[in-house]
Design an enzyme around this catalytic site. Structure first.
Site, PDB file in Angstrom:
ATOM      1  N   LYS A 122       0.928  -1.216  -0.008  1.00 36.20           N
ATOM      2  CA  LYS A 122      -0.069  -0.006   0.029  1.00 36.20           C
ATOM      3  C   LYS A 122       0.887   1.309  -0.152  1.00 36.20           C
ATOM      4  O   LYS A 122       0.678   2.234  -0.769  1.00 36.20           O
ATOM      5  CB  LYS A 122      -0.898  -0.001   1.308  1.00 36.20           C
ATOM      6  CG  LYS A 122      -2.121  -0.978   0.927  1.00 36.20           C
ATOM      7  CD  LYS A 122      -2.913  -1.457   2.433  1.00 36.20           C
ATOM      8  CE  LYS A 122      -3.808  -2.518   2.083  1.00 36.20           C
ATOM      9  NZ  LYS A 122      -4.522  -2.859   3.252  1.00 36.20           N
ATOM     10  N   GLN A 163      -4.708  -1.270   9.596  1.00 45.89           N
ATOM     11  CA  GLN A 163      -4.420  -2.768   8.865  1.00 45.89           C
ATOM     12  C   GLN A 163      -5.278  -3.691   9.922  1.00 45.89           C
ATOM     13  O   GLN A 163      -4.642  -3.674  10.869  1.00 45.89           O
ATOM     14  CB  GLN A 163      -2.942  -3.133   8.749  1.00 45.89           C
ATOM     15  CG  GLN A 163      -2.890  -4.383   8.035  1.00 45.89           C
ATOM     16  CD  GLN A 163      -3.411  -4.564   6.499  1.00 45.89           C
ATOM     17  OE1 GLN A 163      -3.320  -3.499   5.764  1.00 45.89           O
ATOM     18  NE2 GLN A 163      -4.279  -5.608   6.144  1.00 45.89           N
ATOM     19  N   ASP A 181     -11.195   2.783   3.874  1.00 39.67           N
ATOM     20  CA  ASP A 181     -11.409   1.320   3.812  1.00 39.67           C
ATOM     21  C   ASP A 181     -13.105   1.146   3.696  1.00 39.67           C
ATOM     22  O   ASP A 181     -13.836   0.212   3.563  1.00 39.67           O
ATOM     23  CB  ASP A 181     -11.023   0.869   5.267  1.00 39.67           C
ATOM     24  CG  ASP A 181     -10.222  -0.188   4.838  1.00 39.67           C
ATOM     25  OD1 ASP A 181      -9.890  -0.575   3.524  1.00 39.67           O
ATOM     26  OD2 ASP A 181      -9.284  -0.616   5.698  1.00 39.67           O
TER      27      ASP A 181
END
Ligand code: NDP
Length: 295
Positions: A55, A99, A122
């Protein structure tokens, strides 16, 4: 005999990243401040470390400001939330991603709720989930958004298609079903209690597998000509100290029946990060009143 078209998610993701990089370059020329993504990694989970590095790297390559916050797995929930609150207030950060999974002593829901919905790239914050279900504008979860993007590029209009989603997790299955419904598909959600799963799958023009079990969906569960999106990422031991990745679909068998199918790796996986960057740019554009049409 192989008949299915292989949907090249890696190539589509590369095209999207190139489009995003061009937009970011223009923004940097006009405003000097690039869109910023903050990724928080707690602990040493090897798979999470690989995801976070990718990422970070892909965000930098596309011209974004990219900052990774690596914290030890004994960080307290309070300390993690203080970090997130600081990023919520930081105007140079447009997207915040924590994460998952987090260590057991930290409540993931509490952490997700702490992220500003406007920076929740997200798309997991309940405000964004609610807006998505209500059909309002929101940041959409990256993996399902990546799947919809691949489906639209493969099939065009999805209206009226029968879609079956196998798996009902909050991060993949449920939002996937919501987005297919938004595209006017007739949607069935299947799960571990579904009766006659093979028969349910055989009714699908679009079959999405998000189960987490290697080669679980068999070739004869697939309607001839169906489009199959394999979200699964399963590491399988080869027995000689090596391993390889497979999806949730028996790919070799599906190739003979499906009309089109995503491979694993190289299908949905690369799209997830491309959508993360897309969401970060969208968040920047909204915060700075920059036109984000066509994103
Ligand atoms: P979860 O474990 O959270 O959910 C799995 C789902 O599969 C559950 O809803 C479960 O049903 C269902 N299921 C399990 N066994 C069966 C069965 N025998 N028959 C029917 N349904 C079953 O997984 P995730 O959604 O988080 O992930 C799914 C897969 O996608 C994993 O391989 C994961 O690695 C991958 N993934 C890939 C991403 C990408 O970027 N490509 C991103 C995220 C995930 P029930 O609810 O009834 O238990």
């Amino acid at each position: 005999m192989s008949t299915a078209t292989i949907i090249d998610g890696k190539a589509v993701a590369a095209d999207i990243r190139a489009e995003l990089a061009a937009r970011v370059a223009t923004i940097k020329r006009e405003r000097s401040m690039p869109p910023g993504l903050a990724v928080i990694l707690v602990g040493q989970d090897p798979a999470s470390q690989v995801y976070v590095r990718s990422k970070e790297r892909q965000a930098q390559e596309a011209g974004f400001k990219s900052v990774a916050y690596r914290r030890p797995d004994d960080i307290s929930e309070e300390q993690l939330i203080t970090l997130i609150e600081g990023l919520n207030e930081d105007p140079s950060i447009n997207g915040i991603l924590v994460q998952l999974p987090l260590p057991k002593h930290i409540d993931e829901a509490v952490v997700i709720h702490a992220i500003s919905p406007e920076k929740d790239v997200d798309g997991f914050h309940p405000i964004n989930v609610g807006r998505m279900i209500a059909g309002e504008h929101s940041l959409l979860p990256c993996t399902p958004l990546g799947c919809i993007t691949l489906l639209k590029r493969t099939l065009g209009d999805l209206s009226g298609k029968t879609a079956v989603v196998v798996g009902r997790s909050n991060i993949v299955g449920k939002p996937m079903a919501a987005l297919l419904l938004r595209e006017n598909c007739t949607v069935t959600m299947a799960h571990s209690r579904t009766v006659d799963l093979p028969g349910v799958c055989r009714g699908a023009d679009i079959l999405v597998a998000a189960v987490g079990k290697p080669k679980f969906i068999q070739g004869d569960w697939i309607k001839p000509g169906a489009t199959v999106i394999d979200v699964g990422i399963n590491r399988v031991d080869d027995g000689d100290g090596k391993s390889h990745l497979v999806g949730d679909v028996d790919f070799a068998a599906a190739l003979d029946v499906a009309g089109a199918i995503t491979p694993v790796p190289g299908g949905v996986g690369p799209m997830t990060i491309a959508m993360l960057l897309r969401n970060t740019l969208e968040s920047f554009c909204r915060a700075n009143r920059v036109d984000c049409a066509g994103l």
